[in-house]
Design a protein around this motif. Sequence first.
Motif, PDB file in Angstrom:
ATOM      1  N   PRO A 189       0.764  -1.080  -0.138  1.00 18.21           N
ATOM      2  CA  PRO A 189       0.014  -0.053   0.060  1.00 18.21           C
ATOM      3  C   PRO A 189       0.660   1.251   0.100  1.00 18.21           C
ATOM      4  O   PRO A 189       1.956   1.231   0.443  1.00 18.21           O
ATOM      5  N   PHE A 190       0.489   2.376  -0.572  1.00 23.57           N
ATOM      6  CA  PHE A 190       1.163   3.516  -0.814  1.00 23.57           C
ATOM      7  C   PHE A 190       1.509   4.114   0.666  1.00 23.57           C
ATOM      8  O   PHE A 190       2.661   4.582   0.710  1.00 23.57           O
ATOM      9  N   GLY A 191       0.653   3.865   1.474  1.00 22.46           N
ATOM     10  CA  GLY A 191       0.962   4.309   2.942  1.00 22.46           C
ATOM     11  C   GLY A 191       2.239   3.909   3.621  1.00 22.46           C
ATOM     12  O   GLY A 191       2.830   4.324   4.628  1.00 22.46           O
ATOM     13  N   GLU A 192       2.716   2.605   3.075  1.00 25.47           N
ATOM     14  CA  GLU A 192       3.946   1.922   3.752  1.00 25.47           C
ATOM     15  C   GLU A 192       4.970   2.143   2.983  1.00 25.47           C
ATOM     16  O   GLU A 192       6.011   1.632   3.457  1.00 25.47           O
ATOM     17  N   VAL A 193       5.064   3.087   1.834  1.00 25.01           N
ATOM     18  CA  VAL A 193       6.254   3.182   1.054  1.00 25.01           C
ATOM     19  C   VAL A 193       7.345   3.949   1.603  1.00 25.01           C
ATOM     20  O   VAL A 193       8.519   3.645   1.923  1.00 25.01           O
ATOM     21  N   TYR A 194       6.931   4.901   2.437  1.00 21.16           N
ATOM     22  CA  TYR A 194       7.961   5.907   3.219  1.00 21.16           C
ATOM     23  C   TYR A 194       8.809   5.061   3.808  1.00 21.16           C
ATOM     24  O   TYR A 194       9.980   5.166   4.007  1.00 21.16           O
ATOM     25  N   ILE A 209       5.387  13.251  -9.620  1.00 21.12           N
ATOM     26  CA  ILE A 209       6.244  14.198  -8.975  1.00 21.12           C
ATOM     27  C   ILE A 209       5.152  14.768  -7.750  1.00 21.12           C
ATOM     28  O   ILE A 209       5.743  14.772  -6.738  1.00 21.12           O
ATOM     29  N   PRO A 210       3.963  15.020  -7.928  1.00 22.76           N
ATOM     30  CA  PRO A 210       3.104  15.289  -6.637  1.00 22.76           C
ATOM     31  C   PRO A 210       3.020  14.570  -5.679  1.00 22.76           C
ATOM     32  O   PRO A 210       2.952  14.809  -4.544  1.00 22.76           O
ATOM     33  N   SER A 214       4.185  15.004  -1.971  1.00 27.70           N
ATOM     34  CA  SER A 214       3.343  15.079  -0.857  1.00 27.70           C
ATOM     35  C   SER A 214       3.595  14.172   0.444  1.00 27.70           C
ATOM     36  O   SER A 214       3.449  14.538   1.496  1.00 27.70           O
ATOM     37  N   VAL A 215       4.291  12.934   0.167  1.00 25.85           N
ATOM     38  CA  VAL A 215       4.583  12.292   0.954  1.00 25.85           C
ATOM     39  C   VAL A 215       6.020  12.214   1.638  1.00 25.85           C
ATOM     40  O   VAL A 215       6.461  11.170   2.244  1.00 25.85           O
ATOM     41  N   LYS A 216       6.742  13.098   0.964  1.00 24.41           N
ATOM     42  CA  LYS A 216       8.188  13.324   1.206  1.00 24.41           C
ATOM     43  C   LYS A 216       9.010  12.195   1.016  1.00 24.41           C
ATOM     44  O   LYS A 216      10.081  11.765   1.711  1.00 24.41           O
ATOM     45  N   SER A 276       5.597  21.106  -7.141  1.00 18.72           N
ATOM     46  CA  SER A 276       6.083  19.967  -6.513  1.00 18.72           C
ATOM     47  C   SER A 276       7.549  19.739  -6.838  1.00 18.72           C
ATOM     48  O   SER A 276       8.489  19.209  -6.232  1.00 18.72           O
ATOM     49  N   LEU A 277       7.624  20.016  -8.141  1.00 14.70           N
ATOM     50  CA  LEU A 277       9.127  19.815  -8.832  1.00 14.70           C
ATOM     51  C   LEU A 277       9.959  20.699  -8.043  1.00 14.70           C
ATOM     52  O   LEU A 277      11.165  20.369  -7.450  1.00 14.70           O
ATOM     53  N   ALA A 278       9.646  22.116  -7.945  1.00 10.35           N
ATOM     54  CA  ALA A 278      10.444  23.009  -7.178  1.00 10.35           C
ATOM     55  C   ALA A 278      10.866  22.596  -5.763  1.00 10.35           C
ATOM     56  O   ALA A 278      11.817  22.802  -5.017  1.00 10.35           O
ATOM     57  N   VAL A 279       9.598  21.879  -4.950  1.00  8.90           N
ATOM     58  CA  VAL A 279       9.772  21.519  -3.595  1.00  8.90           C
ATOM     59  C   VAL A 279      10.847  20.369  -3.420  1.00  8.90           C
ATOM     60  O   VAL A 279      11.445  20.643  -2.508  1.00  8.90           O
TER      61      VAL A 279
END
Length: 323
Positions: A189-194, A209-210, A214-216, A276-279
């Motif tokens: 799941p996406f939430g476990e990737v970090y 990119i967004p 968004s989840v760093k 997001s690209l700038a961030v």
Amino acid sequence: MHSNARAAAVAAALALGLAAAQAAEFRSADIHNSDDYPTVAAVKHMSQLLEQKSGGKYKIKVFNKGALGNEKETIDQVKIGALEMARVNISPMNGVCQKTLVPTMPFLFSSIEHMRRSLDGPVGEEILKSCEDQGFIGLAFYDSGARSLYAKKPIKTVADVKGMKVRVQQSDLWVSLVGAMGGNATPMPFGEVYTGLKTGLIDAAENNIPSYDSVKHYESAKYYSRTEHSMAPEMLLMSKIVWDKLPKADQEMVRAAAKQSVAFQRKKWDEQESKSLAVVKAGGAEIIEVDKKSFQAVMGPVYDKFMTTPDLKRLVKAVQDSK
């Protein structure tokens, strides 16, 4: 109460009940956390358009942040009419209506413009319509940008992916796609990737990119390699059970508002992508240009495995011919 007065009161109550039955607030689900995320904002925009067109008869309330469940759960609710609408990524629909596999295929679109043109045309309409048999009215496609690989090391050619543990969405197609690159696909799941990136459970992931911002994820995987292997869109779905109860003129109103919301979503998406690209760059991410041809060259088996019917092959060819 005189019988006349009582009759008038009953008539008034009935009229009120009838008005209430005809006015509706459709609930629409989304998993994104930000209230201003492009897909969330687009459905809110659609609600404003629909309210104007219908003179206040219809509007949409968006429940984002996964408030009504994950995408698979909201798809199930829409199918049985327990939920009116849902905005989902196209991947969970791949097992529901087969033609949705087409825009998910790797390197199908040569550019974002080509993708938008294809999905706005007859191919897009045919794919949306193909979900009706399964209980869904496909109202529109929204952008989800281009997905690329990001990792703890730069990936420049397909050979660099060999043996890497790459997080993918929980779908056969994505497992095959990374497998074709020589990577070890790791569905999660996406939430476990970090945490997966941080602990080394996975070496890489892939997304737009967004989402990377968004989840760093750039904190743990700072090399974003622009493979742009997929431009799979998002879908806006409505329950056919709910749809069939609407008068034809109202169905047209809903469809028109959905189509109008697409341009709004794309504009928001493009703005979000630049932001997001700038961030991520400011956060230390490096954008790596890749040898795209080396990736395209290994995708034959993925097409052989999933584009198995004459209809699917015809749609792929129609998209490729429209470059």
